[in-house]
Design an enzyme around this catalytic site. Structure first.
Site: not given
Ligand code: PBG
Length: 323
Positions: A120, A122, A196, A206, A217, A248, A274, A313
């Site tokens: 990604c 970001c 997602k 983040r 986003r 996700k 997370s 995790y």
């Molecule tokens: C990258 C990405 C994100 C996560 C995984 N890959 C962050 C987002 O999209 O803001 C989040 C994973 C998590 O919260 O454990 N785009």
């Protein structure tokens, strides 16, 4: 009084009976463990928003990888925290980038461990969006595809087994598939973050990746009110050649996992993200819930819904508990 005709309680009477009839069994083979790698030396630093998860420098990976392998976990997903952020996310496809270094180290330490990499923009751009911005600060879809292609090939060269695009860019799977095949990496798989959602559950991640965007986003991640659109996204990725379909977050989206598991003949991956993880951890640390019991219940619900693989995790703990 009349007696019940059917007594489902009979099959719940003893532990052995319950084990015999259990329909869903969580296995260590289902677990994929996300790891965070950073530049520097001697770093094993706890991520404050994610208790018991760490930033690791490359030289410290021996400890981590041996604990993963000792627990018989089969796969990891690597997330990199770059040293430079720029508008074209150049560390993403730098052959000495943090993820490329990590892949090589992990493959030296544990050649059989399946290595997936999150792809990604970001974490690699100053604005924190998952793509290249145009002059109106809108993520330019097709310019972003070029970066995803270069990054996928560069991770494959370093030795990745699976590349996992997470930017919700239209056409990302096809673009990566073509780039990988042209570079002769036709056996590298694509695990697409197909579905997602724009979710509040990513907050702790983040923090870990220093990747909070300016704004939100919602112009590329999905609206959580939508389910048909999830099916469309997943179907497109199947047509584009994805090998795994990810949903996700997981826990608030079990209906989506379930629907896709009936419609799609590829392994479904649930990302227990997370925010879901940290809510359990922090409640458990405060004595409100039992971490082991609740984690096993939550992860089993993802399998029951239809997921084959769970990116979590909690993988190290779960592998230990399942022994
Ligand atoms: C990258 C990405 C994100 C996560 C995984 N890959 C962050 C987002 O999209 O803001 C989040 C994973 C998590 O919260 O454990 N785009």
């Amino acid at each position: 009084m009349s007696f019940p005709i059917s007594r489902p309680r009979r099959l719940r009477k003893t532990h052995a009976l319950r084990e015999m009839v259990a329909e869903t069994v969580l296995s260590v083979n289902d677990l994929m463990y996300p790891i965070f790698v950073v530049h520097g030396k001697g770093i094993k630093r706890e991520i404050s928003a994610m208790p018991d998860q760490y930033h690791w420098s490359i030289d410290m990976l021996d400890e981590l990888i041996s604990s993963i392998v000792d627990k018989d976990i089969k796969s990891i997903m690597i997330f990199g925290v770059p040293s430079i952020k720029d508008d074209v996310a150049s560390e993403n496809y730098d052959e000495n980038g943090i993820v490329q270094q990590a892949i090589k180290k992990v493959k030296l330490l544990a050649p059989d461990l399946v290595v997936a990499t999150d792809i990604c923009l970001c974490g690699y751009t100053p604005h924190g969006h998952c793509g290249i911005l145009d002059c109106n600060e809108y993520v330019d879809n097709d310019d972003t595809l070029v970066i995803l292609q270069k990054t996928a090939v560069s991770h494959a060269i370093a030795g990745a087994d699976i590349v996992a695009p997470s930017s919700m860019t239209d056409g990302m799977v096809l673009a990566m598939r073509q780039a990988l095949d042209i570079a002769k990496f036709e056996t590298v798989s694509i695990m697409s973050y197909s579905v997602k959602y724009a979710s509040a559950f990513y907050g702790p991640f983040r923090d870990a990746c220093n990747s909070s965007p300016k704004g939100d986003r919602k112009a590329y991640q999905m609206d959580y009110r939508n389910k048909k659109e999830a099916i469309l996204e997943a179907m497109l990725d199947v047509e584009e050649g994805a090998d795994f379909i990810m949903v996700k977050p997981a826990l608030s989206y079990l209906d989506i996992i379930n629907e896709l598991s009936h419609k799609i003949n590829l392994p479904i991956v649930a990302y227990h993200v997370s925010g879901e993880y940290s809510m359990i951890k922090i409640a458990a640390k405060n004595g409100l819930i039992n971490e082991k019991d609740i984690t096993l219940e939550v992860l089993t619900s993802m399998k029951r819904a239809g997921a084959k693989i769970i990116l979590t995790y909690s993988a190290l703990n779960v592998a230990q508990w399942l022994r």
